[in-house]
Design a protein around this motif. Structure first.
Motif, mmCIF file in Angstrom:
data_model
loop_
_atom_site.group_PDB
_atom_site.id
_atom_site.type_symbol
_atom_site.label_atom_id
_atom_site.label_comp_id
_atom_site.label_asym_id
_atom_site.label_seq_id
_atom_site.Cartn_x
_atom_site.Cartn_y
_atom_site.Cartn_z
ATOM 1 N N GLU A 99 64.798 52.924 20.974
ATOM 2 C CA GLU A 99 63.789 51.990 20.458
ATOM 3 C C GLU A 99 64.403 50.705 19.900
ATOM 4 O O GLU A 99 63.688 49.738 19.655
ATOM 5 C CB GLU A 99 62.962 52.675 19.355
ATOM 6 C CG GLU A 99 62.105 53.826 19.851
ATOM 7 C CD GLU A 99 61.004 53.357 20.799
ATOM 8 O OE1 GLU A 99 60.252 52.435 20.433
ATOM 9 O OE2 GLU A 99 60.909 53.908 21.912
ATOM 10 N N GLU A 114 54.936 60.622 18.887
ATOM 11 C CA GLU A 114 54.887 60.550 20.358
ATOM 12 C C GLU A 114 56.269 60.213 20.921
ATOM 13 O O GLU A 114 56.720 60.801 21.908
ATOM 14 C CB GLU A 114 53.871 59.495 20.810
ATOM 15 C CG GLU A 114 52.430 59.994 20.781
ATOM 16 C CD GLU A 114 51.416 58.890 21.047
ATOM 17 O OE1 GLU A 114 51.804 57.837 21.612
ATOM 18 O OE2 GLU A 114 50.254 59.075 20.685
ATOM 19 N N ILE A 115 56.933 59.234 20.275
ATOM 20 C CA ILE A 115 58.287 58.855 20.702
ATOM 21 C C ILE A 115 59.250 60.022 20.483
ATOM 22 O O ILE A 115 60.055 60.365 21.353
ATOM 23 C CB ILE A 115 58.772 57.608 19.919
ATOM 24 C CG1 ILE A 115 57.913 56.384 20.290
ATOM 25 C CG2 ILE A 115 60.253 57.332 20.190
ATOM 26 C CD1 ILE A 115 58.091 55.205 19.355
ATOM 27 N N ILE A 128 60.264 52.064 12.946
ATOM 28 C CA ILE A 128 59.352 52.567 13.987
ATOM 29 C C ILE A 128 58.080 53.104 13.329
ATOM 30 O O ILE A 128 56.961 52.827 13.776
ATOM 31 C CB ILE A 128 60.020 53.691 14.824
ATOM 32 C CG1 ILE A 128 61.293 53.178 15.509
ATOM 33 C CG2 ILE A 128 59.041 54.241 15.868
ATOM 34 C CD1 ILE A 128 62.162 54.275 16.124
ATOM 35 N N GLU A 161 55.887 50.302 12.063
ATOM 36 C CA GLU A 161 55.209 49.552 13.119
ATOM 37 C C GLU A 161 54.190 50.388 13.895
ATOM 38 O O GLU A 161 53.085 49.951 14.166
ATOM 39 C CB GLU A 161 56.242 48.987 14.098
ATOM 40 C CG GLU A 161 55.601 48.024 15.088
ATOM 41 C CD GLU A 161 56.567 47.611 16.186
ATOM 42 O OE1 GLU A 161 56.157 47.634 17.357
ATOM 43 O OE2 GLU A 161 57.719 47.282 15.860
ATOM 44 N N LYS A 162 54.564 51.629 14.223
ATOM 45 C CA LYS A 162 53.713 52.435 15.121
ATOM 46 C C LYS A 162 52.881 53.471 14.392
ATOM 47 O O LYS A 162 52.028 54.114 15.007
ATOM 48 C CB LYS A 162 54.595 53.146 16.158
ATOM 49 C CG LYS A 162 55.427 52.186 16.985
ATOM 50 C CD LYS A 162 55.474 52.596 18.438
ATOM 51 C CE LYS A 162 56.222 51.600 19.285
ATOM 52 N NZ LYS A 162 55.548 51.226 20.499
ATOM 53 N N GLY A 163 53.173 53.683 13.099
ATOM 54 C CA GLY A 163 52.472 54.732 12.363
ATOM 55 C C GLY A 163 53.067 56.099 12.682
ATOM 56 O O GLY A 163 53.892 56.236 13.594
ATOM 57 N N HIS A 194 51.687 58.833 13.984
ATOM 58 C CA HIS A 194 51.360 59.411 15.295
ATOM 59 C C HIS A 194 52.163 58.744 16.408
ATOM 60 O O HIS A 194 52.650 59.417 17.317
ATOM 61 C CB HIS A 194 49.851 59.322 15.567
ATOM 62 C CG HIS A 194 49.059 60.227 14.659
ATOM 63 N ND1 HIS A 194 49.213 61.596 14.675
ATOM 64 C CD2 HIS A 194 48.138 59.953 13.701
ATOM 65 C CE1 HIS A 194 48.406 62.137 13.758
ATOM 66 N NE2 HIS A 194 47.763 61.160 13.147
ATOM 67 N N GLY A 195 52.307 57.432 16.297
ATOM 68 C CA GLY A 195 53.106 56.702 17.295
ATOM 69 C C GLY A 195 54.554 57.145 17.277
ATOM 70 O O GLY A 195 55.181 57.320 18.328
ATOM 71 N N PHE A 196 55.081 57.359 16.062
ATOM 72 C CA PHE A 196 56.466 57.826 15.937
ATOM 73 C C PHE A 196 56.626 59.216 16.548
ATOM 74 O O PHE A 196 57.587 59.483 17.279
ATOM 75 C CB PHE A 196 56.903 57.849 14.469
ATOM 76 C CG PHE A 196 58.235 58.526 14.265
ATOM 77 C CD1 PHE A 196 59.411 57.893 14.625
ATOM 78 C CD2 PHE A 196 58.304 59.815 13.740
ATOM 79 C CE1 PHE A 196 60.648 58.529 14.470
ATOM 80 C CE2 PHE A 196 59.533 60.451 13.583
ATOM 81 C CZ PHE A 196 60.703 59.799 13.941
#
Length: 205
Positions: A79, A97-98, A86, A89-91, A93-95
């Motif tokens: 990333e 997923e990564i 991360i 920026e992505k919250g 749930h976004g983290f």
């Protein structure tokens, strides 16, 4: 510099496990995986932040003659940012997923893998790890975690809005227990004793 040499930790101990590694490891670790005897012989360390997954993992890898992978570093490399950046920026749930994608894509053998503590929320990743190796839960009491973890968010710990560290501990312990093939309790053990206990546990699998 500043590292502890294997000799300083205990040459006899190392020689015993070197011998054991040659005789046993490749036959034993991974026998409970879907690949059976051709299992990937990996060791996956799970547990709360600050249990020493990376520290224990590096030394266990050296003792077994294995490679070592810290998947938090893989995520940061992929990333191009720190974990907390991360998450900002992505919250959460976004983290996650990564984290799920990166961990589920780890393709190694004869490796000690140290994922982040939140990997247990990642179903694909955990199913993958159960297939490619032995999942070892490094268990410690909440009191110990609380002492070690002064700044949870600075460590990239995934805390939801209004969630305390104790809430997080209780939530994750259930998942650690669900996915663990074996559990090693660290309470009352120093680093060297924890490493010995992990190696001993792998030996008798």
């Amino acid at each position: 510099g500043g590292g502890v040499s294997t000799e300083a930790i205990g040459g006899d101990f190392f020689r015993i496990f070197e011998k054991w590694t040659k005789e046993k490891t490749y036959a034993k670790i991974g026998e409970n995986t879907e690949e059976g005897a051709i299992g990937m012989n990996n060791v996956i360390l799970i547990g709360m932040p600050a249990v020493g997954k990376s520290t224990v993992g590096v030394v266990v890898a050296k003792r077994l003659g294995y490679k070592f992978v810290d998947t938090d570093i893989l995520i940061q490399e992929e990333e191009g940012r720190l974990l907390r950046e991360i998450i900002e920026e992505k919250g959460i749930h976004g983290f996650l997923e990564i984290e799920d994608r990166v961990n589920a894509g780890v393709d190694v053998k004869n490796t000690v893998i140290s994922p982040g503590g939140s990997v247990v929320y990642c179903e694909n990743a955990m199913e993958h790890y159960k297939k490619i190796g032995t999942v070892v839960y490094l268990q410690v009491s909440f009191e110990t975690i609380n002492k070690r973890l002064k700044n949870a968010k600075g460590r990239g710990v995934v805390l939801k809005e209004g969630q305390t560290l104790k809430d997080l501990y209780d939530e994750r312990v259930r998942l650690f227990e669900k996915y663990a093939d074996v559990t090693v309790s660290e309470d009352g053990l120093n680093l060297e004793e924890t490493i010995e206990e992990v190696l001993k546990t792998l030996k008798i699998l």
